[in-house]
Every structure is written in structure tokens, then in C-alpha cells.
Design an enzyme around this catalytic site. Sequence first.
Site, PDB file in Angstrom:
ATOM      1  N   CYS A   1       0.846  -1.193   0.000  1.00 60.26           N
ATOM      2  CA  CYS A   1       0.000   0.000   0.000  1.00 60.26           C
ATOM      3  C   CYS A   1       0.885   1.248   0.000  1.00 60.26           C
ATOM      4  O   CYS A   1       1.785   1.371   0.834  1.00 60.26           O
ATOM      5  CB  CYS A   1      -0.896  -0.025   1.242  1.00 60.26           C
ATOM      6  SG  CYS A   1      -1.851   1.486   1.494  1.00 60.26           S
TER       7      CYS A   1
ATOM      8  N   CYS B   1       0.284   3.137   3.657  1.00 66.82           N
ATOM      9  CA  CYS B   1       0.720   2.616   4.964  1.00 66.82           C
ATOM     10  C   CYS B   1       1.763   1.507   4.880  1.00 66.82           C
ATOM     11  O   CYS B   1       2.223   1.019   5.911  1.00 66.82           O
ATOM     12  CB  CYS B   1      -0.483   2.135   5.771  1.00 66.82           C
ATOM     13  SG  CYS B   1      -1.116   0.516   5.268  1.00 66.82           S
TER      14      CYS B   1
ATOM     15  N   CYS C   1      -7.156  -1.061   1.220  1.00 67.00           N
ATOM     16  CA  CYS C   1      -6.210  -1.619   2.180  1.00 67.00           C
ATOM     17  C   CYS C   1      -6.927  -1.827   3.518  1.00 67.00           C
ATOM     18  O   CYS C   1      -7.591  -0.911   4.016  1.00 67.00           O
ATOM     19  CB  CYS C   1      -5.053  -0.642   2.340  1.00 67.00           C
ATOM     20  SG  CYS C   1      -3.912  -1.050   3.674  1.00 67.00           S
TER      21      CYS C   1
ATOM     22  N   CYS D   1      -5.273   0.799   6.436  1.00 65.22           N
ATOM     23  CA  CYS D   1      -5.466   2.256   6.478  1.00 65.22           C
ATOM     24  C   CYS D   1      -6.752   2.695   5.763  1.00 65.22           C
ATOM     25  O   CYS D   1      -7.115   3.858   5.828  1.00 65.22           O
ATOM     26  CB  CYS D   1      -4.265   2.973   5.862  1.00 65.22           C
ATOM     27  SG  CYS D   1      -4.148   2.798   4.069  1.00 65.22           S
TER      28      CYS D   1
ATOM     29  N   CYS E   1      -8.449  -4.986 -10.197  1.00 59.55           N
ATOM     30  CA  CYS E   1      -7.983  -3.922 -11.089  1.00 59.55           C
ATOM     31  C   CYS E   1      -7.502  -2.774 -10.214  1.00 59.55           C
ATOM     32  O   CYS E   1      -8.313  -2.081  -9.600  1.00 59.55           O
ATOM     33  CB  CYS E   1      -9.147  -3.505 -11.981  1.00 59.55           C
ATOM     34  SG  CYS E   1      -8.707  -2.304 -13.230  1.00 59.55           S
TER      35      CYS E   1
HETATM   36 ZN   LIG Z   1      -2.751   0.950   3.601  1.00 60.65          ZN
END
Ligand SMILES: [Zn+2]
Length: 161
Positions: free
Chosen positions: A70, A73, A118, A121, A141
Amino acid sequence: MLKTLSAWMAGAALPASSVLAAAPFPLKKTEAEWRAIVSPAAYRVLFEHGTERAGSSPLDAEKRPGTFVCAACNQPLFNAAHKYDSGTGWPSFWQPLPKAIGTSTDYKLIYPRTEYHCSRCGGHQGHVFNDGPKPTGQRYCNNGIALAFVPQGETLPALRT
Ligand SMILES: [Zn+2]
């Protein structure tokens, strides 16, 4: 009975700020804090549910073994072994890492789509469709700008706190 009632009263009396503090994501930052970490373009995708222009991310063509994390984070989200070329111009995967993402239904295009983000976060990553390859048949995607790639053998970045 009295105890139950007083517990309910205490719960009902919680200020709104406590409800916000109980938001579902383990990592919570203010807009200003995230803006100090990610670029304006990444912020628009991650925290305003934007979509990058197809073909705009160099990660679409990334083929090395490694891990996609991510961009907000640093939580690992995808193994490069599960990436494939969907021909859409967006990095595409047929499977995320276990517990890495959460989903919700989004009606931005009138018909419902499954948005995913995610799990740590809450940063928006992309949408999942049912036209992917075997073995899952799913196509995650992903916006490349919402990810960072860590080649195999390199140390994963520390989770942002
Ligand atoms: Zn994250």
C-alpha cells in the site's frame, strides 16, 4: 437489569468523537497527515476514490517477482506471482494477500461495483471484477499509484504508524 440499563446509558452518552475513534481501520490519520506522506495524485486515488488514467502507471508493466505494498501505509497487498496482464492498462491481480484488503459496494457508475481498499489504512486501491483468469476467476484492477513495488530480495518498508 439496572446494570444493563446504566451500561446502555453510558454507551448512548458517548460523544461523536468516540464513534469516529472507533472507525474500522487500524491505522487512522488526518487528511493533513496523509497529504504529508503521499503525492496529491496518490491522495486523490487513495482517499477520494479517484481512478488513475489507464496506462499511466509504470507498475502496469512490472513483471519482476516481489511484493506490492500500500502506497499509504506500506502494508503488503499483493504478491507479484498473482499479477497478470489484463490488457486494461491497470496493474491486475487474480488474488490479494490474505486479510490485506476489505471491500465495499460503490455506485459511482450507477451499476454497483465492488470497491476494495487496504484493510489497514482504508486507502482505496481499485475494483474487483469476475472476469479474471483461473484459478480464482477474479480481476483485482488496481491503481498503480496506490501501490509501491518491492522487488524480491529487498527489505519490505516498515509499516507506517
Ligand atoms: Zn494501507
